[in-house]
Design a protein around this motif. Structure first.
Motif, short mmCIF file in Angstrom:
data_model
loop_
_atom_site.label_atom_id
_atom_site.label_comp_id
_atom_site.label_asym_id
_atom_site.label_seq_id
_atom_site.Cartn_x
_atom_site.Cartn_y
_atom_site.Cartn_z
N MET A 38 0.51 -1.58 -0.10
CA MET A 38 0.02 0.05 -0.12
C MET A 38 0.65 0.70 -0.25
N SER A 39 1.81 1.32 0.70
CA SER A 39 2.89 2.18 0.65
C SER A 39 3.79 2.39 -0.74
N GLU A 40 3.87 1.84 -1.47
CA GLU A 40 4.12 1.70 -3.00
C GLU A 40 2.92 2.85 -3.88
N LEU A 41 1.96 2.49 -3.52
CA LEU A 41 0.81 3.36 -4.35
C LEU A 41 0.74 4.64 -3.35
N LEU A 42 1.44 4.69 -2.04
CA LEU A 42 0.76 6.27 -1.74
C LEU A 42 1.99 6.51 -2.34
N HIS A 43 2.96 6.26 -2.06
CA HIS A 43 4.23 7.25 -2.96
C HIS A 43 4.51 7.31 -4.36
N HIS A 74 -10.61 3.76 5.37
CA HIS A 74 -10.27 5.36 5.86
C HIS A 74 -9.09 6.16 5.42
N ARG A 75 -8.35 4.63 5.41
CA ARG A 75 -6.38 5.58 4.35
C ARG A 75 -7.13 5.68 2.58
N TRP A 76 -7.58 4.60 2.11
CA TRP A 76 -8.07 4.60 0.94
C TRP A 76 -8.60 5.62 0.37
N ARG A 77 -9.63 5.94 1.64
CA ARG A 77 -10.56 6.88 0.89
C ARG A 77 -9.39 8.57 0.78
N TYR A 78 -9.34 8.92 2.20
CA TYR A 78 -8.33 10.10 2.85
C TYR A 78 -6.88 9.90 2.32
N ALA A 79 -6.50 9.08 2.50
CA ALA A 79 -4.96 9.24 1.64
C ALA A 79 -4.70 10.06 0.63
N THR A 80 -3.41 10.55 0.19
CA THR A 80 -2.70 11.33 -0.45
C THR A 80 -1.55 10.72 -1.63
N VAL A 81 -1.69 10.79 -3.11
CA VAL A 81 -0.90 9.94 -3.61
C VAL A 81 0.60 10.78 -3.29
N PRO A 83 4.59 12.36 -5.21
CA PRO A 83 4.30 13.86 -5.51
C PRO A 83 2.82 13.53 -5.97
N GLY A 84 2.00 15.70 -6.03
CA GLY A 84 0.86 15.66 -6.71
C GLY A 84 0.02 15.77 -5.68
N GLY A 85 -0.67 14.91 -4.77
CA GLY A 85 -1.50 15.25 -4.01
C GLY A 85 -3.05 14.28 -4.47
N GLU A 86 -2.48 14.35 -4.91
CA GLU A 86 -3.79 12.88 -5.90
C GLU A 86 -4.69 12.36 -4.84
N LEU A 87 -5.57 12.02 -4.53
CA LEU A 87 -6.63 11.12 -3.58
C LEU A 87 -6.22 10.23 -4.01
N LEU A 88 -6.04 8.93 -3.08
CA LEU A 88 -6.32 7.44 -3.50
C LEU A 88 -7.15 7.74 -3.93
N ARG A 89 -8.10 8.02 -4.28
CA ARG A 89 -9.56 7.19 -4.17
C ARG A 89 -10.22 7.62 -5.47
N ASP A 90 -9.21 8.95 -5.27
CA ASP A 90 -10.01 9.05 -7.00
C ASP A 90 -9.19 8.41 -8.28
N LYS A 114 -16.96 -1.83 3.24
CA LYS A 114 -16.53 -0.96 4.74
C LYS A 114 -16.19 0.64 3.40
N LEU A 115 -15.74 0.77 2.58
CA LEU A 115 -15.53 1.35 1.47
C LEU A 115 -16.93 2.04 1.06
N GLY A 116 -17.89 1.53 0.08
CA GLY A 116 -19.39 1.66 0.48
C GLY A 116 -18.45 0.98 -1.32
N LEU A 117 -17.95 0.53 -2.12
CA LEU A 117 -18.10 -0.03 -3.33
C LEU A 117 -19.19 -0.93 -3.43
N LEU A 118 -19.27 -1.81 -2.09
CA LEU A 118 -20.32 -2.97 -2.61
C LEU A 118 -21.84 -2.86 -1.53
#
Length: 275
Positions: A38-43, A74-81, A83-90, A114-118
């Motif tokens: 997950m940290s590799e996605l966020l970075h 919560h991590r998927w919904r509110y964490a930012t990627v 550089p750039g600052g895009e929300l991971l949820r986007d 819990k994410l509301g995807l289903l």
């Protein structure tokens, strides 16, 4: 777009079935499979945009300390990627809008709800309509279960399948809806994909231990209205070869385990519709 089918398997923060999920993708025909922390996605080292199949594997995200999958959501919904600052949820929502596939198994299923995807009615993911709560037995259940595939469901992963036999390994697997209207809409849309079933009759059951958690109607897995987002509590990645079966020394079984069939279906769909 590349002619290769690319699958990503997310790991980290308590996930423990990522290797089996990756192997299932390979057996199912994926050309490239990456296990990504997950940290590799966020970075920004990996991006969901580069893949066709997102695998959310089982485990114990964040120790289930806030409830299964809640902290991960919560991590998927509110964490930012960065550089750039895009929300991971986007990235996640763009992945879905591009017609790609997601499969969440056990803790991955818990994360998806819990994410509301289903259940994903009208592609609205901003609030939770269903959840998975503590088993009626009040204990962790580790057993193999029979599953009935509901006819005419839209799920791309279960096309052509009628019966399955997979293990469950969970303490919070009881499916619950926010209200009767939600459950009714799931039924009307044929979004219930799998039900726990009796071994002999194949009928959906509330009887323990065939139904290991007390899910109403024996619900074991659901999909979104498109059939491309699929969550289930039983573990298909745990039955990829006949030697995974608990009675492999006593029964004549196909070399290939039933779990591979789900991944083959998903990857064939990608080849037919996304490449």
């Amino acid at each position: 777009m590349s002619k290769q089918v690319k699958a990503i398997v997310i790991t980290g923060y308590g996930t423990n079935c990522e290797v089996e999920m990756a192997h299932a993708c390979r057996l199912g025909g994926a050309d490239r499979v990456d296990i990504v922390h997950m940290s590799e996605l966020l970075h920004g080292e990996y991006r969901l945009d580069d893949y066709h199949l997102l695998n959310l594997a089982g485990g114990f995200l964040d120790g289930d300390d806030l409830g299964a999958g809640q902290a991960g959501a919560h991590r998927w919904r509110y964490a930012t990627v960065k550089p750039g600052g895009e929300l991971l949820r986007d990235q996640l929502y763009r992945f879905i809008d591009d017609g790609k596939l997601i499969i969440g198994v056990c803790n991955g299923f818990q994360l998806m709800v819990k994410l509301g995807l289903l259940p994903g009615f009208e592609r609205r993911y901003d609030h939770r309509l269903v959840s998975l709560t503590h088993n009626d037995s009040s204990r962790f259940e580790d057993r193999w279960v029979h599953l009935r595939v509901e006819p005419d469901n839209p799920c791309v992963f279960t096309r052509g399948l009628e019966k399955l036999y997979f293990p469950v390994r969970h303490g919070e697997g009881k499916f619950v809806c926010a209200g009767e209207g939600v459950c009714s809409l799931l039924q009307e849309n044929k979004q219930v994909v799998l039900r726990y079933a009796e071994a002999e009759s194949g009928e959906a059951t509330m009887n323990y231990p065939a139904n290991p958690n007390g899910s109403p109607g024996g619900i074991a897995g659901i999909c979104d209205p498109s059939g491309r987002l699929f969550g289930l509590m039983p573990h298909p990645e745990a039955y990829l070869h006949r030697t995974n079966h608990p009675r492999w020394t006593r029964e004549e079984l196909p070399e290939e385990g039933q779990g591979v069939l789900l991944f083959k279906n998903g990857i064939n769909f990608i080849r037919d519709h996304l490449l």
